[in-house]
Design an enzyme around this catalytic site. Structure first.
Site, PDB file in Angstrom:
ATOM      1  N   CYS A  89       0.820  -1.231   0.000  1.00 56.14           N
ATOM      2  CA  CYS A  89       0.000   0.000   0.000  1.00 56.14           C
ATOM      3  C   CYS A  89       0.843   1.265   0.000  1.00 56.14           C
ATOM      4  O   CYS A  89       0.309   2.365  -0.183  1.00 56.14           O
ATOM      5  CB  CYS A  89      -0.958  -0.016   1.176  1.00 56.14           C
ATOM      6  SG  CYS A  89      -2.036  -1.450   1.095  1.00 56.14           S
ATOM      7  N   HIS A 383      -9.571   2.687  -1.370  1.00 55.07           N
ATOM      8  CA  HIS A 383      -8.134   2.434  -1.281  1.00 55.07           C
ATOM      9  C   HIS A 383      -7.653   1.546  -2.429  1.00 55.07           C
ATOM     10  O   HIS A 383      -7.529   0.338  -2.277  1.00 55.07           O
ATOM     11  CB  HIS A 383      -7.851   1.787   0.093  1.00 55.07           C
ATOM     12  CG  HIS A 383      -6.463   1.284   0.273  1.00 55.07           C
ATOM     13  ND1 HIS A 383      -5.349   1.952  -0.216  1.00 55.07           N
ATOM     14  CD2 HIS A 383      -5.981   0.175   0.904  1.00 55.07           C
ATOM     15  CE1 HIS A 383      -4.270   1.263   0.099  1.00 55.07           C
ATOM     16  NE2 HIS A 383      -4.615   0.184   0.767  1.00 55.07           N
ATOM     17  N   CYS A 413       0.439   2.562   6.229  1.00 50.86           N
ATOM     18  CA  CYS A 413       0.850   1.210   6.627  1.00 50.86           C
ATOM     19  C   CYS A 413       0.783   0.322   5.393  1.00 50.86           C
ATOM     20  O   CYS A 413       0.061   0.626   4.448  1.00 50.86           O
ATOM     21  CB  CYS A 413      -0.068   0.663   7.715  1.00 50.86           C
ATOM     22  SG  CYS A 413      -1.780   0.537   7.175  1.00 50.86           S
TER      23      CYS A 413
HETATM   24  C1  LIG Z   1     -14.461  -5.756   4.440  1.00 48.08           C
HETATM   25  C2  LIG Z   1     -14.780  -6.336   3.056  1.00 48.08           C
HETATM   26  C3  LIG Z   1     -14.575  -7.859   3.067  1.00 48.08           C
HETATM   27  C4  LIG Z   1     -16.244  -6.006   2.765  1.00 48.08           C
HETATM   28  O1  LIG Z   1     -16.531  -6.373   1.473  1.00 48.08           O
HETATM   29  P1  LIG Z   1     -18.053  -6.452   0.960  1.00 48.08           P
HETATM   30  O2  LIG Z   1     -18.807  -7.433   1.786  1.00 48.08           O
HETATM   31  O3  LIG Z   1     -17.987  -6.624  -0.506  1.00 48.08           O
HETATM   32  O4  LIG Z   1     -18.548  -4.983   1.309  1.00 48.08           O
HETATM   33  P2  LIG Z   1     -19.901  -4.277   0.921  1.00 48.08           P
HETATM   34  O5  LIG Z   1     -19.594  -2.957   0.346  1.00 48.08           O
HETATM   35  O6  LIG Z   1     -20.777  -5.200   0.129  1.00 48.08           O
HETATM   36  O7  LIG Z   1     -20.555  -4.029   2.329  1.00 48.08           O
HETATM   37  C5  LIG Z   1     -21.172  -5.075   3.082  1.00 48.08           C
HETATM   38  C6  LIG Z   1     -22.413  -4.514   3.713  1.00 48.08           C
HETATM   39  O8  LIG Z   1     -22.058  -3.481   4.617  1.00 48.08           O
HETATM   40  C7  LIG Z   1     -22.779  -2.313   4.319  1.00 48.08           C
HETATM   41  N1  LIG Z   1     -21.950  -1.134   4.636  1.00 48.08           N
HETATM   42  C8  LIG Z   1     -20.667  -0.933   4.267  1.00 48.08           C
HETATM   43  N2  LIG Z   1     -20.265   0.251   4.733  1.00 48.08           N
HETATM   44  C9  LIG Z   1     -21.284   0.799   5.413  1.00 48.08           C
HETATM   45  C10 LIG Z   1     -21.461   2.018   6.108  1.00 48.08           C
HETATM   46  N3  LIG Z   1     -20.473   2.916   6.211  1.00 48.08           N
HETATM   47  N4  LIG Z   1     -22.655   2.271   6.677  1.00 48.08           N
HETATM   48  C11 LIG Z   1     -23.643   1.365   6.570  1.00 48.08           C
HETATM   49  N5  LIG Z   1     -23.545   0.190   5.919  1.00 48.08           N
HETATM   50  C12 LIG Z   1     -22.373  -0.089   5.349  1.00 48.08           C
HETATM   51  C13 LIG Z   1     -23.093  -2.417   2.847  1.00 48.08           C
HETATM   52  O9  LIG Z   1     -24.203  -1.648   2.486  1.00 48.08           O
HETATM   53  C14 LIG Z   1     -23.372  -3.884   2.689  1.00 48.08           C
HETATM   54  O10 LIG Z   1     -24.690  -4.129   3.120  1.00 48.08           O
HETATM   55  P3  LIG Z   1     -25.619  -5.174   2.314  1.00 48.08           P
HETATM   56  O11 LIG Z   1     -24.908  -6.504   2.455  1.00 48.08           O
HETATM   57  O12 LIG Z   1     -26.901  -5.084   3.043  1.00 48.08           O
HETATM   58  O13 LIG Z   1     -25.638  -4.680   0.924  1.00 48.08           O
HETATM   59  C15 LIG Z   1     -13.866  -5.724   1.948  1.00 48.08           C
HETATM   60  O14 LIG Z   1     -14.179  -4.379   1.779  1.00 48.08           O
HETATM   61  C16 LIG Z   1     -12.412  -5.881   2.311  1.00 48.08           C
HETATM   62  O15 LIG Z   1     -11.842  -6.966   2.150  1.00 48.08           O
HETATM   63  N6  LIG Z   1     -11.778  -4.799   2.807  1.00 48.08           N
HETATM   64  C17 LIG Z   1     -10.423  -4.842   3.274  1.00 48.08           C
HETATM   65  C18 LIG Z   1      -9.488  -4.656   2.139  1.00 48.08           C
HETATM   66  C19 LIG Z   1      -8.072  -4.798   2.598  1.00 48.08           C
HETATM   67  O16 LIG Z   1      -7.692  -5.758   3.258  1.00 48.08           O
HETATM   68  N7  LIG Z   1      -7.261  -3.855   2.218  1.00 48.08           N
HETATM   69  C20 LIG Z   1      -5.887  -3.863   2.552  1.00 48.08           C
HETATM   70  C21 LIG Z   1      -5.686  -2.838   3.541  1.00 48.08           C
HETATM   71  S1  LIG Z   1      -3.954  -2.598   3.802  1.00 48.08           S
END
Ligand SMILES: CC(C)(COP(=O)(O)OP(=O)(O)OC[C@H]1O[C@@H](n2cnc3c(N)ncnc32)[C@H](O)[C@@H]1OP(=O)(O)O)[C@@H](O)C(=O)NCCC(=O)NCCS
Length: 427
Positions: A89, A383, A413
């Protein structure tokens, strides 16, 4: 005296949830779009660019050196070399650091740095058995021979093998590692959700006020050029603490606190900055948005708290810049997860960590979570791994201009236990 390294301006595409606006584009497509527009907006002679350094974390198998492909694909003079850096990242921070090194040594005076990522376009691999059979079949001359290469293939060998966002050493995903940090540092679910809400509210406010107009371009999406993307599509202006608190933990479903709401989402996007020596910038009449004063990269054992790298980079970058945390007026910390930001802040302010881990008698300093990321962060904006560092550097510089503060700080990070801190300054 060596020249200062100027950031003339920075630009990014709007960031989009993967699989949405840019679902049919590659990281290269996104990189070409932003670099072409950056050159256009800067009004520089493309012939004056001496190198393109570009970050990318999940490279294309067909065109792994995205930097050179950007040169060739944007109509830039073909004499401009380009190389690609991968530091998870922090990749576009590394691109900026490399560009600064060239400029500082006097080897170049005009360099483009940045990064791109498409999580809509990840390489999906075949299993080893199936790819061996494909190679074997390609060597056979007869149809029978080609078919014979597949006789030992079983249905399970046909299952695709997609890359995971996991550490190869620990086997843990970033989310699982962040869960570990939340537990060990006692970061509550509520504190994480509050921080995530702040990220969305600030990003929504900054977008509505036009704050991003200098740094976010409009993308008319190829190849049909029918859809127009003007702003980030992950920001939830209507997000509430109540809605966030109802989301189920993702990485530890039973005891966890990390949800889709308090994590950075999977995102597509690209960013770029134009960098010059101070002399060249002034001779050409540019007004730099900032100067890179110092930076430091650091790393810790990935089995430790994986995303605490910035804590170790920060004191080194501050010392190199000859400033303290108290001198910093604008702080932007990459938000991989709210739990990671709050853990970083906890360790930066901890006397115990200072003494046991940093070899310092006193903590690096206190950071108020409410003071960081005034225009939102990666949780709300998204991101795209390779692009985030240059996004944040640009935002800090523009924020220094807006507020009149003298010094700005960027921390990011990164996988592998790595982290970076960069100090920027205004004119
Ligand atoms: C966390 C993660 C698994 C979620 O993926 P996802 O399930 O596809 O995420 P979605 O956008 O579909 O959100 C899931 C649910 O949460 C809800 N949601 C997400 N953010 C929200 C918020 N701020 N407020 C309200 N609801 C929220 C969505 O509406 C969705 O609801 P639904 O299932 O009823 O439609 C994915 O984003 C991820 O892997 N993130 C980490 C990435 C990472 O590791 N990066 C490296 C960092 S160094």
């Amino acid at each position: 005296m060596p020249s200062r390294v100027a950031i003339i301006r920075g630009l990014r595409t709007p960031f989009a949830k993967s699989g949405t606006h840019y679902a049919r584009l590659t990281a290269l497509d996104l990189g070409k779009i932003v670099v072409a527009e950056l050159i256009e907006r800067s009004g520089i002679n493309p012939n004056s660019v001496q190198e393109v350094v570009y970050g990318n974390v999940i490279p294309s198998v067909k065109a792994p050196n995205i930097a050179r492909e950007i040169v060739l694909g944007t109509g830039l003079p073909k004499k401009i070399p380009g190389y690609t850096v991968g530091k998870a990242c922090a990749s576009s921070n590394q691109a900026i650091a490399d560009a600064a090194g060239m400029i500082y040594r006097g080897y170049a005076d005009t360099v483009i740095a940045g990064g791109a990522e498409s999580l809509s376009d990840i390489p999906v691999l075949f299993s080893k058995n199936f790819s061996d059979a494909l190679v074997k079949a390609s060597r056979q001359k007869s149809i029978g021979g080609k078919l014979g290469a597949f006789t030992r293939i079983r249905p399970k060998d046909l299952a695709p093998d997609a890359p995971a966002i996991a550490e190869s050493t620990t086997g843990l995903t970033m989310g699982e590692s962040a869960e570990k940090m939340a537990k060990e540092n006692h970061i509550s679910r509520q504190a994480q959700d509050r921080f995530a809400l702040q990220s969305h509210q600030r990003a929504a406010g900054a977008t509505a006020s036009g704050r991003f107009k200098d740094e976010v371009m409009t993308v008319v999406v190829p190849p049909s050029y029918e859809s127009v993307v003007e702003s980030d599509n992950l920001i939830r202006a209507d997000s509430t603490l109540d809605a966030l608190s109802k989301l189920r933990p993702v990485f530890d479903r039973k005891y966890g606190t990390i949800t889709a709401g308090n994590s950075s989402p999977l995102t597509d996007g690209a960013s770029a900055v134009l960098m010059m020596s101070e002399e060249k910038a002034k001779a050409e009449g540019h007004k730099p948005i900032g100067y890179l004063k110092s930076y430091a990269f650091a790393a810790i054992d990935p089995f430790d708290q994986l995303l605490q790298g910035p804590v170790f980079a920060l004191p080194i970058a501050l010392e190199r810049a000859k400033v303290t945390l108290k001198d910093i007026g604008v702080i932007e910390m990459h938000e991989a997860f709210a739990a990671q930001v709050l853990s970083n802040i906890q360790w930066i302010g901890s006397k115990k960590i200072a003494q046991e881990r940093l070899g310092r008698s006193e903590p690096v300093g206190e950071i108020d979570p409410e003071k960081i990321n005034p225009t939102g962060g990666s949780i709300a904006l998204g991101h795209p791994f390779g692009a985030t560092g240059a996004r944040i550097v640009t935002t800090v510089c523009n924020e220094l201009q807006r507020t009149g503060q003298q010094y700005g700080l960027v921390t990011v990070c990164a996988a592998g236990g790595m982290g970076v801190a960069m100090v920027l300054e205004r004119e």
